[in-house]
Design a protein around this motif. Structure first.
Motif, mmCIF file in Angstrom:
data_model
loop_
_atom_site.group_PDB
_atom_site.id
_atom_site.type_symbol
_atom_site.label_atom_id
_atom_site.label_comp_id
_atom_site.label_asym_id
_atom_site.label_seq_id
_atom_site.Cartn_x
_atom_site.Cartn_y
_atom_site.Cartn_z
ATOM 1 N N SER A 218 0.813 -1.226 0.000
ATOM 2 C CA SER A 218 0.000 0.000 0.000
ATOM 3 C C SER A 218 0.841 1.269 0.000
ATOM 4 O O SER A 218 0.307 2.361 -0.183
ATOM 5 C CB SER A 218 -0.907 0.032 1.229
ATOM 6 O OG SER A 218 -1.479 -1.215 1.435
ATOM 7 N N HIS A 219 2.146 1.133 0.239
ATOM 8 C CA HIS A 219 2.998 2.326 0.194
ATOM 9 C C HIS A 219 2.880 3.019 -1.165
ATOM 10 O O HIS A 219 2.931 4.253 -1.248
ATOM 11 C CB HIS A 219 4.472 1.964 0.421
ATOM 12 C CG HIS A 219 4.793 1.556 1.835
ATOM 13 N ND1 HIS A 219 3.853 1.507 2.838
ATOM 14 C CD2 HIS A 219 5.974 1.193 2.405
ATOM 15 C CE1 HIS A 219 4.442 1.113 3.965
ATOM 16 N NE2 HIS A 219 5.727 0.924 3.727
ATOM 17 N N ILE B 285 -0.008 5.288 -1.225
ATOM 18 C CA ILE B 285 0.211 6.544 -0.490
ATOM 19 C C ILE B 285 0.963 7.525 -1.379
ATOM 20 O O ILE B 285 0.638 8.714 -1.443
ATOM 21 C CB ILE B 285 0.962 6.277 0.833
ATOM 22 C CG1 ILE B 285 0.111 5.380 1.736
ATOM 23 C CG2 ILE B 285 1.303 7.590 1.533
ATOM 24 C CD1 ILE B 285 0.773 4.968 3.049
ATOM 25 N N THR C 218 11.776 12.005 4.086
ATOM 26 C CA THR C 218 11.522 10.579 4.313
ATOM 27 C C THR C 218 12.563 10.069 5.298
ATOM 28 O O THR C 218 13.513 10.781 5.629
ATOM 29 C CB THR C 218 11.673 9.782 3.004
ATOM 30 O OG1 THR C 218 12.978 10.027 2.470
ATOM 31 C CG2 THR C 218 10.628 10.198 1.988
ATOM 32 N N HIS D 11 9.133 2.746 3.053
ATOM 33 C CA HIS D 11 8.522 3.954 2.478
ATOM 34 C C HIS D 11 9.570 4.931 1.960
ATOM 35 O O HIS D 11 9.321 5.683 1.021
ATOM 36 C CB HIS D 11 7.647 4.648 3.526
ATOM 37 C CG HIS D 11 8.454 5.295 4.599
ATOM 38 N ND1 HIS D 11 8.987 6.545 4.440
ATOM 39 C CD2 HIS D 11 8.883 4.843 5.797
ATOM 40 C CE1 HIS D 11 9.704 6.839 5.516
ATOM 41 N NE2 HIS D 11 9.659 5.821 6.350
ATOM 42 N N PHE E 216 7.197 11.589 5.457
ATOM 43 C CA PHE E 216 6.750 10.196 5.326
ATOM 44 C C PHE E 216 7.464 9.378 6.393
ATOM 45 O O PHE E 216 8.699 9.357 6.430
ATOM 46 C CB PHE E 216 7.132 9.631 3.954
ATOM 47 C CG PHE E 216 6.204 10.037 2.825
ATOM 48 C CD1 PHE E 216 5.196 10.972 3.002
ATOM 49 C CD2 PHE E 216 6.349 9.454 1.569
ATOM 50 C CE1 PHE E 216 4.351 11.331 1.950
ATOM 51 C CE2 PHE E 216 5.511 9.807 0.520
ATOM 52 C CZ PHE E 216 4.517 10.745 0.702
ATOM 53 N N GLY F 250 7.090 5.457 8.729
ATOM 54 C CA GLY F 250 6.360 4.228 8.960
ATOM 55 C C GLY F 250 5.872 4.186 10.393
ATOM 56 O O GLY F 250 6.027 5.164 11.144
ATOM 57 N N HIS G 177 2.783 5.684 7.451
ATOM 58 C CA HIS G 177 2.528 4.444 6.711
ATOM 59 C C HIS G 177 2.463 3.328 7.746
ATOM 60 O O HIS G 177 3.467 2.655 8.008
ATOM 61 C CB HIS G 177 3.665 4.148 5.738
ATOM 62 C CG HIS G 177 3.950 5.224 4.719
ATOM 63 N ND1 HIS G 177 4.110 6.547 5.020
ATOM 64 C CD2 HIS G 177 4.112 5.127 3.371
ATOM 65 C CE1 HIS G 177 4.359 7.235 3.907
ATOM 66 N NE2 HIS G 177 4.367 6.400 2.896
ATOM 67 N N ASN H 265 1.825 -0.044 8.640
ATOM 68 C CA ASN H 265 1.510 -1.421 8.242
ATOM 69 C C ASN H 265 1.757 -2.395 9.395
ATOM 70 O O ASN H 265 1.887 -3.582 9.208
ATOM 71 C CB ASN H 265 2.261 -1.824 6.970
ATOM 72 C CG ASN H 265 3.768 -1.724 7.145
ATOM 73 O OD1 ASN H 265 4.258 -1.580 8.264
ATOM 74 N ND2 ASN H 265 4.501 -1.804 6.056
ATOM 75 N N SER I 278 -6.679 0.988 1.306
ATOM 76 C CA SER I 278 -6.269 1.778 0.148
ATOM 77 C C SER I 278 -7.475 2.514 -0.427
ATOM 78 O O SER I 278 -8.482 2.679 0.232
ATOM 79 C CB SER I 278 -5.606 0.858 -0.864
ATOM 80 O OG SER I 278 -6.405 -0.296 -1.004
ATOM 81 N N GLU J 14 -2.479 0.075 6.913
ATOM 82 C CA GLU J 14 -2.353 -0.767 5.720
ATOM 83 C C GLU J 14 -1.745 -2.097 6.121
ATOM 84 O O GLU J 14 -1.460 -2.324 7.299
ATOM 85 C CB GLU J 14 -1.481 -0.041 4.689
ATOM 86 C CG GLU J 14 -0.267 0.630 5.331
ATOM 87 C CD GLU J 14 0.835 1.038 4.391
ATOM 88 O OE1 GLU J 14 0.571 1.299 3.226
ATOM 89 O OE2 GLU J 14 1.985 1.055 4.838
ATOM 90 N N CYS K 178 1.222 -5.110 5.093
ATOM 91 C CA CYS K 178 2.418 -5.428 4.302
ATOM 92 C C CYS K 178 2.233 -6.817 3.712
ATOM 93 O O CYS K 178 2.209 -7.805 4.440
ATOM 94 C CB CYS K 178 3.628 -5.379 5.227
ATOM 95 S SG CYS K 178 5.086 -6.264 4.669
#
Ligand code: SF4
Lengths: 431, 377
Positions: A18-19, A22, A44, A49, A89, A91, A117, A119, A171, A194, A196
């Motif tokens: 799903s990254h 995003i 980042t 991600h 961004f 995780g 993000h 997951n 998503s 999300e 993984c």
């Protein structure tokens, strides 16, 4: 839709990760806002991600795991243009190791957006559980399922004062929420829950993201604080030179001192030891002497001892160490306690308030003087230094008196009376 | 020292902290990010007052990260800390080193290990600073040993940080930043604002493309014309993350070379040699103050003594080794128990004629240096 913010649609995440969604939603959200790539800074950090970094056409910063939020806050504060968008961004791992930075930015309402993000595991390092892994969710390193319970990141950030918080599960098109977050002045956070495919799906076959999320209370939400005021850096227009704040000590008379003279003054916190020292040093400089002073007091400055070391010299002072003072002046029991360390080395004079006894410890017999009785506890240190001057050729007592008169203390101290008292006490010289 | 006429004197009482902050502000540092720690308290206080922008951070990791953000957007940030805070900054210092961000970190040493004694002075962090960058690359470190140094080296730290795009550490210690001394401020050299040149070409900007002096040109993140990429990971000249690629490794190896190539710009030391002297006293930081006095005293006693006060610590200038190699007896004076500078200059080996003068928990006195030198002379 032509891509503006990403150089390629083939971002190398695992199939079904799903990254990628995003990244594409971010592209769409920025397009919705009508900004240009160079209006945007994307920060980042470490985690799958972060691979997006090299596919971005915006300004890019690739930082440390979880610290990305803090460097982004620094960038926001450093940027002159408030219209620039600062987006981070991270995780779930980055969000938890950097949680402090999220809270710090949220409660100040620093104008930036954190896109989490989530997951529910560390993908890049092989699928270890994070602090946002829900109970029972299996990861390669915890086949029996995580025993933690995760927590409500959005709730936490909302209560810290963020201007905008939203949670998206799964998503789809969430570019609207992202655009809202990017647009909103102040701090915003969007958590995308999300899964993984490589570790999360593999270890939890058949599990549905919506089920886990619901069980965890990680349901979609959106919270807006329209009154949130975004943080602005205050800039001093004309900071004053630190040298301008210093008294220039023009010399008025000369001292006859022909050698280095080291004084240790011992007293109690709140009894003016440091002020007496400073004024004494100023007077010495006015008499053409070189001076160093050093304060000694416990970290709890309002209690216990307060001592100082003073060196006077007609020559430039190279070393500021005082091991064996030429005069030890002690006006309170706290001061004596601290100053015991000098007794063994003491070769010079020893002035001691008459109320204190040192027993056999001193090599030099103290000259007992009524410093406290004559001048009161809060002026005893000042007064004791006056007695020392009256008793020696270090520099003229009148210079010290003059500096005290012109200081903030001036009005509150009966300087002439103390000078008289000092001369009287000093007359017992050599006794 | 030449006598100055009374009319030219502007005598004040000051501590080293005040001079450091003022010199850095004049040199063009514009942002102070503070997190309190003893004995850097005065640096914090003055930094908050003096810099155009000053912000209290919630911890030392945030401090270094905020500084990096300011540096990335074209500012020159400063902070002041001590070992416990510096330890937290280490990963971020490596980041700033890799990103090539200008900034100055004042590290005022205190007595360790760990929280040790906050109010006790020490010179115990030299080896930490020496090895702080993963890979063993030098982190530019300057160390004042007088009020004048507090002024000059602080200005130099800012200039070097900007010109060489690198974090710079000003290593100091409690006595230097807290003791008050008289000073004729008219003797301080003028400090000019550092001139920053920005990349001005139309061609795409490569943030890590070295110029002749191996330093890349700079543009702030947020620039209107060029994309700016900065990264802590191994990267090529464009700032694109690389694995173990040639371009990536070349860029990494450029970082120490950049300092080596420009070493003359920031090498500062004090060498006071006496003809025919066989004794060399080597010191730095506050211990150098005692060493200077000891040398004056030894010479009065007709014991030949030369003095080397090292101020640029890392990268360690080759000149130091040349100097120490010329003397039969070398006395290294430092306020730590392990002889850290001695280890750097001489390795761990026993060397004939090498004598260590160390102490912890107190300052070293000129007398003990004189005694030790005399006893071997
Ligand atoms: S390991 Fe997981 S998080 Fe990382 S790219 Fe693959 S699917 Fe995405």
């Amino acid at each position: 839709m032509a891509r503006q913010f990403l150089t390629s649609k083939d971002v190398p995440f695992c199939k079904g990760c799903s990254h990628a969604g995003i990244a594409l939603n971010t592209e769409a959200a920025l397009q919705k806002l009508g900004v240009e790539p160079l209006d945007v800074v994307i920060v980042t950090d470490i985690g799958c991600h972060g691979i997006i970094d090299k596919f971005l056409t915006t300004h890019t910063v690739h930082g440390l795991h979880g610290r990305s939020i803090a460097i982004a806050a620094g960038i926001r504060m450093g940027l002159a243009d408030p219209e620039k968008k600062v987006i981070v961004f991270v995780g779930d791992g980055g969000a938890t190791i950097g949680l402090k930075h999220i809270i710090a930015a949220a409660h100040r309402n620093i104008d930036m957006t954190v896109v989490v993000h989530n997951n529910m595991l560390y993908g890049m390092t092989g699928g270890q559980p994070s602090d946002l892994t829900p109970a029972g969710f299996r990861t390669p390193t915890m086949a029996e399922g995580d025993t933690g319970i995760g927590f409500d990141l959005c709730g936490l950030v909302k209560s810290a004062g963020a201007a905008y918080v939203s949670r998206i599960v799964g998503s789809g098109d969430f570019s609207g929420q992202l655009a809202e977050a990017f647009r909103m002045p102040g701090f915003s956070l969007v958590e995308i829950v999300e899964i993984c495919p490589s570790y999360g799906v593999r270890e939890n076959p058949g599990v549905k993201l919506s089920n886990i999320a619901e069980k965890m209370g990680l349901t979609p939400m959106e919270s807006i604080r329209p009154d949130a005021k975004s943080f602005r850096v205050r800039r001093k227009e004309a900071p004053v030179s630190l040298l301008d704040g210093l008294d220039v000590l023009s010399s008025s008379s000369r001292s006859a001192l022909d050698r280095k003279f080291r004084i240790v003054l011992g007293g109690s916190a709140g009894e003016g030891v440091q002020v007496a020292t400073r004024l004494f040093a100023e007077a010495a400089v006015r008499c053409g002497l070189h001076v160093t002073t050093k304060g000694n007091y416990p970290v709890t400055v309002g209690v216990g001892y307060s001592c100082s070391e003073i060196i006077l010299s007609p020559e430039r002072i190279l070393s500021t160490v005082v091991r064996s003072p030429d005069a030890l002046v002690v006006v309170s029991p706290d001061g004596m306690e601290f100053c015991r360390r000098y007794l063994e080395q003491l070769e010079g004079e020893f002035y001691l308030d008459e109320s204190i006894s040192v027993g056999e410890a001193a090599r030099t017999a103290p000259r007992a003087k009524p410093f406290r009785k004559r001048a009161g506890p809060r002026r005893a240190a000042l007064f004791a230094l006056m007695v020392l001057l009256a008793d020696s050729d270090v520099f003229p007592l009148e210079e010290y008196a003059e500096v005290i008169r012109h200081s903030k203390l001036g009005e509150g101290v009966a300087v002439d009376d103390l000078v008289g008292g000092a001369r009287e006490l000093a007359s017992g010289r050599g006794k | 020292m030449a006598a100055t006429r009374a009319s030219e004197q502007r005598n004040v009482l000051t501590d080293g902290s005040r001079l450091m902050i003022e010199a850095m502000a004049r040199a063009g540092a514009d942002t102070f990010i503070g997190y309190p720690i003893t004995p850097a308290n005065l640096l914090y206080l003055y930094g908050m007052r003096r810099f155009p922008v000053s912000i209290a951070a919630p911890d030392e990791i945030t401090t270094l990260q905020w500084m990096s953000g300011f540096a990335a957007t074209g500012h020159v940030p400063v902070t002041a800390t001590s070992f416990p805070g510096f330890a937290l900054m280490v990963e971020s210092v490596n980041m700033a080193y890799m990103m090539e961000l200008p900034m100055v970190i004042v590290q005022a040493q205190r007595l360790g290990p760990s929280t040790g004694t906050a109010t006790g002075g020490a010179m115990g962090d030299l080896l930490l600073l020496r090895g702080v960058i993963s890979g063993g690359y030098p982190l530019l470190t300057l160390c004042p040993s007088s009020l004048e140094d507090c002024w000059e080296l602080s200005a130099l730290a800012v200039r070097t940080a900007v010109y060489l795009r690198t974090p710079v550490v000003l290593l100091t210690s409690k006595e230097m930043v807290m003791t008050h001394q008289d000073l004729n401020v008219n003797t301080l050299s003028a400090v000019g604002r550092v001139k920053r040149s920005l990349y001005s070409s139309e061609a795409p900007f490569e943030p890590y493309l070295p110029q002749e002096n191996l330093v890349p040109e700079f543009l702030p993140v947020g620039d209107e014309r060029h994309q700016v990429r900065i990264t802590a990971s191994t990267h090529d000249s464009r700032g694109i993350i690389q694995g173990v690629s040639r371009a990536g490794l070349e860029n990494t190896l450029r970082l120490p070379k950049k300092l080596e190539k420009n070493v003359a710009d920031f090498t500062r030391y004090e060498l006071d040699e006496e003809d025919g002297a066989e004794n060399l006293i080597v010191s730095y930081d506050v211990a150098a103050m005692a060493a200077r006095e000891a040398v004056a005293c030894l010479r009065r006693q007709k014991t030949g003594a030369s003095l080397l006060v090292v101020k640029t610590l890392f990268p360690t200038p080759a000149a130091y080794l040349d100097v120490v190699g010329r003397y039969g007896r070398v006395f290294v004076v430092e306020e730590n128990a392990q002889g850290q500078l001695a280890q750097i200059l001489f390795g761990g080996d026993e060397r004939k004629g090498l004598h260590l003068i160390n102490a912890i928990g107190r300052m070293i006195t000129p007398e003990e240096i004189v005694e030790k030198v005399s006893s071997h002379g």
